[in-house]
Design an enzyme around this catalytic site. Structure first.
Site, PDB file in Angstrom:
ATOM      1  N   LYS A 119       0.854  -1.198   0.000  1.00 26.34           N
ATOM      2  CA  LYS A 119       0.000   0.000   0.000  1.00 26.34           C
ATOM      3  C   LYS A 119       0.886   1.243   0.000  1.00 26.34           C
ATOM      4  O   LYS A 119       1.459   1.616   1.027  1.00 26.34           O
ATOM      5  CB  LYS A 119      -0.907  -0.023   1.233  1.00 26.34           C
ATOM      6  N   CYS A 406     -21.060  20.575  34.008  1.00 32.54           N
ATOM      7  CA  CYS A 406     -22.289  21.095  34.624  1.00 32.54           C
ATOM      8  C   CYS A 406     -22.474  20.647  36.069  1.00 32.54           C
ATOM      9  O   CYS A 406     -23.418  21.064  36.731  1.00 32.54           O
ATOM     10  CB  CYS A 406     -23.502  20.707  33.789  1.00 32.54           C
ATOM     11  N   CYS A 434     -26.368  20.788  30.046  1.00 33.34           N
ATOM     12  CA  CYS A 434     -24.921  20.743  30.249  1.00 33.34           C
ATOM     13  C   CYS A 434     -24.240  21.489  29.104  1.00 33.34           C
ATOM     14  O   CYS A 434     -24.483  21.189  27.935  1.00 33.34           O
ATOM     15  CB  CYS A 434     -24.455  19.291  30.290  1.00 33.34           C
TER      16      CYS A 434
HETATM   17  S1  IVH Z   1      -7.671  -0.364  -3.778  1.00 28.77           S
HETATM   18  C1  IVH Z   1     -11.912  -0.516  -3.019  1.00 28.77           C
HETATM   19  N1  IVH Z   1      -5.160  -0.908  -3.895  1.00 28.77           N
HETATM   20  O1  IVH Z   1      -5.368   3.067  -0.087  1.00 28.77           O
HETATM   21  C2  IVH Z   1     -10.476  -0.463  -3.210  1.00 28.77           C
HETATM   22  N2  IVH Z   1      -5.808   1.073  -2.725  1.00 28.77           N
HETATM   23  O2  IVH Z   1      -7.567   3.197   2.041  1.00 28.77           O
HETATM   24  C3  IVH Z   1      -9.852   0.794  -2.754  1.00 28.77           C
HETATM   25  N3  IVH Z   1      -3.940   2.385  -1.855  1.00 28.77           N
HETATM   26  O3  IVH Z   1      -7.524   5.515  -1.366  1.00 28.77           O
HETATM   27  C4  IVH Z   1      -8.538   1.074  -3.271  1.00 28.77           C
HETATM   28  N4  IVH Z   1      -2.349   1.066  -2.587  1.00 28.77           N
HETATM   29  O4  IVH Z   1      -5.075   5.647  -1.998  1.00 28.77           O
HETATM   30  C5  IVH Z   1      -6.086  -0.049  -3.437  1.00 28.77           C
HETATM   31  N5  IVH Z   1      -2.946  -1.519  -4.129  1.00 28.77           N
HETATM   32  C6  IVH Z   1      -3.859  -0.661  -3.674  1.00 28.77           C
HETATM   33  C7  IVH Z   1      -3.520   0.513  -2.949  1.00 28.77           C
HETATM   34  C8  IVH Z   1      -4.526   1.348  -2.488  1.00 28.77           C
HETATM   35  C9  IVH Z   1      -2.633   2.189  -1.934  1.00 28.77           C
HETATM   36  C10 IVH Z   1      -4.599   3.524  -1.164  1.00 28.77           C
HETATM   37  C11 IVH Z   1      -5.543   4.330  -2.016  1.00 28.77           C
HETATM   38  C12 IVH Z   1      -6.871   4.282  -1.342  1.00 28.77           C
HETATM   39  C13 IVH Z   1      -6.511   3.884   0.046  1.00 28.77           C
HETATM   40  C14 IVH Z   1      -7.608   3.093   0.682  1.00 28.77           C
END
Ligand code: IVH
Length: 676
Positions: A119, A406, A434
């Site tokens: 991620k 309060c 309150c």
């Molecule tokens: S999928 C429904 N894949 O994570 C699927 N997101 O919290 C949603 N992100 O806004 C996104 N790497 O900015 C997906 N391999 C990946 C990702 C990814 C980073 C980020 C993205 C998203 C956030 C979700």
């Protein structure tokens, strides 16, 4: 310079910077040169680095790059951009898989395949292609509506502008992450607090020539709207993305079994420090698109994906004080004020202590040396106390028996469901008596999902409350604008804007209205259910007169807790007065019933017994997707009783008596033209 002077200087600089930002982004005026601007920003960052006690929510190190500019056009995403639920450990993952298997009604030993994708911590973007040509690019925005930043995105080399591949879909929104590599960020360090801010700031440049100068990268990982995509799983989709010319993450994997997910997670975490981009976890997605579709969404996150966050950052600090905050529902939340400490790039000076029980369990005291943890976006909390460092003079923290706001007695309620006393202590006063509760109620009333009054922020509510301008929700619509115009920081334009925003919201849906009242246990979903049930404000208001509380239990999703809370709400004279006053001022619209023309239109269903290969939850979503409704008991309102294995005898008998059609699973699927 003494501390006061430093704080004064710091605040003044932030104020100027935000003023220039506003001028630049909202009015298109540059009042200072770029280098003057950059110097100002750097001075603020340097001050923060040198004096750890400096903190401001609107500091350039806290705000993501620049404020969304009003210069960019807004555009709707054809398919919303969702967020992801988080997992922090193996248990969370086991739970995630268990829920999926339950929903799909599959055996616990089934092998579910997931893609595991690092991620990247950047900014997500959605690129629309038509006949292979890039036609527009949007930022995520609020997930429903983004900013049109096409020309800035088009400067990114990793984003193909034209794709010739024969199997590239006729139309598709390719989604992924825009980010800056750490090695490139080194050269931009002076200007931005971290790589993510740098990416976000660069993407929002007014002039795309400025964006071009920044070495932004793009990694693709999902899609939104599509027409003609002929792929049936995520891993193949990722492969196709690279065939089509997109960059994908080289560490993407296809994995089955939670144990293997953990193994991969540990391996990636080891490499994390050596990667040239920041990652904050691993995203797991169910590989099979058919299963993804069956699983669908809950709230704004898919059931078929989760983000497994990397272990949190921890630091040692000292508890300076314990503050008691009072929430909208009267809950007393203890917050530890700690010696400011930098944890993973963020200056932390508050940590939640959750509730009284948590303080007692960990025996947390003022003056204690503690380990503070900050995991992802979660509020920092105290992990443990170093008892050896405790001073002999320290004494146990006594939770207040009276509300600090309060003075009313604080109580722990008995929970009917768990048959235990709540862990949370509450102020026993009746809402608006309150001060702190009133102020929190008003903040909730104007908040985004309630009345959504733009420009009416938390600080303004607090200030207006102190000045006696608002005490009850109805006062918001009767503001003394003349008086406001004379207050410091308010000019003609801002008064006019506020007046406009308030008047604009006098017309409201019943669902939002019910939610805005801030009745305990009545969140957005329940407000929706109630507004569907009542249909109009008058029906809702007369609920107490007709004493129809008992009937509410028939609403699928409303339980005893919610019914009791509504009873409580309506038994309070002050609340009734607020309702009467608001009714005079507002137009509360009757519920609009979606007349969807699905196959199960206007039909109600109830399931009893175990079905084969499909869970209750999936049947419920299937019924709703096809415009039907599910109910929770047999009554004249029921059209079909679906029976599975070992049905409840009573339900079947009652249905027979009422001559309700009794069907089995196969007959139900036939109604949807499906075989199973
Ligand atoms: S999928 C429904 N894949 O994570 C699927 N997101 O919290 C949603 N992100 O806004 C996104 N790497 O900015 C997906 N391999 C990946 C990702 C990814 C980073 C980020 C993205 C998203 C956030 C979700």
């Amino acid at each position: 310079m003494n501390k006061d002077l430093i704080i004064k200087k710091y605040k003044k600089q932030i104020k100027s910077l935000n003023y220039y930002n506003k001028k630049y982004y909202n009015d298109n005026i540059s009042q200072i040169t770029d280098s003057e601007y950059d110097n100002l920003k750097k001075e603020i960052i340097d001050l923060e680095k040198k004096y750890k006690y400096l903190e401001s929510k609107v500091s350039p190190t806290k705000t993501t790059g620049y404020k969304p500019s009003k210069n960019f056009k807004k555009a709707l995403h054809r398919v919303p951009m969702l967020s992801l639920a988080n997992a922090f450990n193996e248990d969370d993952l086991l739970n995630f898989e268990k829920k999926i298997l339950n929903f799909l009604s599959q055996n616990i030993n089934s092998n579910i395949y997931y893609t595991a994708e690092p991620k990247i911590d950047g900014i997500s973007a959605s690129l629309s292609y038509k006949k292979g040509k890039l036609i527009s690019g949007l930022s995520r925005g609020d997930g429903k509506e983004g900013e049109d930043i096409t020309s800035n995105l088009a400067t990114i080399k990793d984003i193909p502008k034209i794709i010739f591949a024969k199997d590239f879909p006729e139309e598709i929104d390719i989604r992924g992450e825009v980010f800056i590599q750490n090695s490139d960020f080194d050269k931009l360090k002076e200007k931005f607090a971290n790589p993510r801010n740098a990416a976000s700031g660069s993407l929002r440049q007014k002039n795309s020539e400025d964006t071009k100068k920044i070495p932004l990268k793009f990694i693709a990982y999902t899609f939104g709207f599509e027409k003609g995509l002929k792929i049936d799983n995520q891993f193949n989709y990722l492969k196709k993305l690279s065939d089509w010319g997109f960059k994908t993450n080289p560490l993407n994997r296809l994995i089955t079994g939670v144990k293997n997910l953990i193994k991969n997670y540990n391996e990636v975490e080891k490499q994390r420090a050596n990667l040239d981009f920041d990652i904050d976890g691993i995203v797991y997605k169910i590989n099979d698109f058919v299963l993804q579709k069956r699983l669908g969404y809950v709230g704004n996150a898919p059931r078929w994906a989760i983000a497994h966050k990397f272990s949190s950052n921890k630091a040692i600090s000292e508890i300076l004080d314990i503050d008691i905050q009072i929430g909208r529902t009267g809950a007393l939340t203890p917050v530890a004020k700690i010696k400011p400490i930098n944890i993973g790039g963020v200056l932390v000076s508050n940590a939640t202590l959750h509730n009284e029980d948590e303080i007692n369990r960990k025996d947390i005291r003022i003056g204690d040396t503690v380990i503070v943890e900050r995991a992802g976006d979660v509020i920092p909390h105290i992990l443990s106390v170093d008892i050896k460092k405790r001073s002999k003079k320290s004494s146990k923290f006594i939770f207040p028996n009276n509300c600090p706001s309060c003075g009313s007695k604080t109580i722990k309620e008995f929970n009917l469901i768990t048959k235990k006393n709540d862990a949370v202590r509450r102020c026993s006063s009746e809402g608006y008596y309150c001060e702190k509760i009133s102020v929190e109620k008003l903040k909730h009333f104007v908040s985004k999902e309630a009345f959504n009054i733009e420009g009416f922020g938390k600080k303004i509510i607090e200030n207006f409350w102190k000045l006696n301008l608002i005490k009850f929700p109805q006062d918001i619509f009767k503001l003394n604008y003349k008086k406001i115009g004379k207050l410091e920081g308010w000019g003609n334009l801002s008064v006019e804007n506020l007046k406009y925003s308030i008047n604009d919201k006098k017309n409201i849906s019943l669902e939002r209205f019910i939610y805005s009242l801030g009745i305990r246990h009545i969140g957005l979903e329940n407000a929706k259910l109630l507004s569907k049930y009542f249909g109009s404000f008058s029906q809702f208001k007369y609920l107490s007169k007709n004493n129809r509380f008992k009937d509410l239990i028939n609403i699928d999703g409303i339980g005893e807790t919610q019914v009791n809370s509504l009873k409580n709400f309506f038994s309070n004279e002050m609340n009734l007065k607020v309702l009467t006053e608001l009714e005079k001022i507002l137009t509360i619209n009757n519920t609009v019933f979606e007349r969807k023309n699905g196959l199960l239109k206007e039909k109600t269903f109830l399931v009893t017994g175990k079905l084969n290969g499909v869970s209750r939850a999936e049947i419920k979503s299937l019924i709703e997707e096809n415009s039907g409704t599910t109910v929770s008991s047999v009554s004249k309102k029921l059209n079909y009783l679906i029976i599975g294995d070992k049905p409840t005898k009573r339900k079947v008998e009652d249905a027979r008596k009422l001559k309700i059609q009794i069907i089995n699973q196969v007959q139900f699927f036939k109604m949807l033209n499906k075989t199973s």
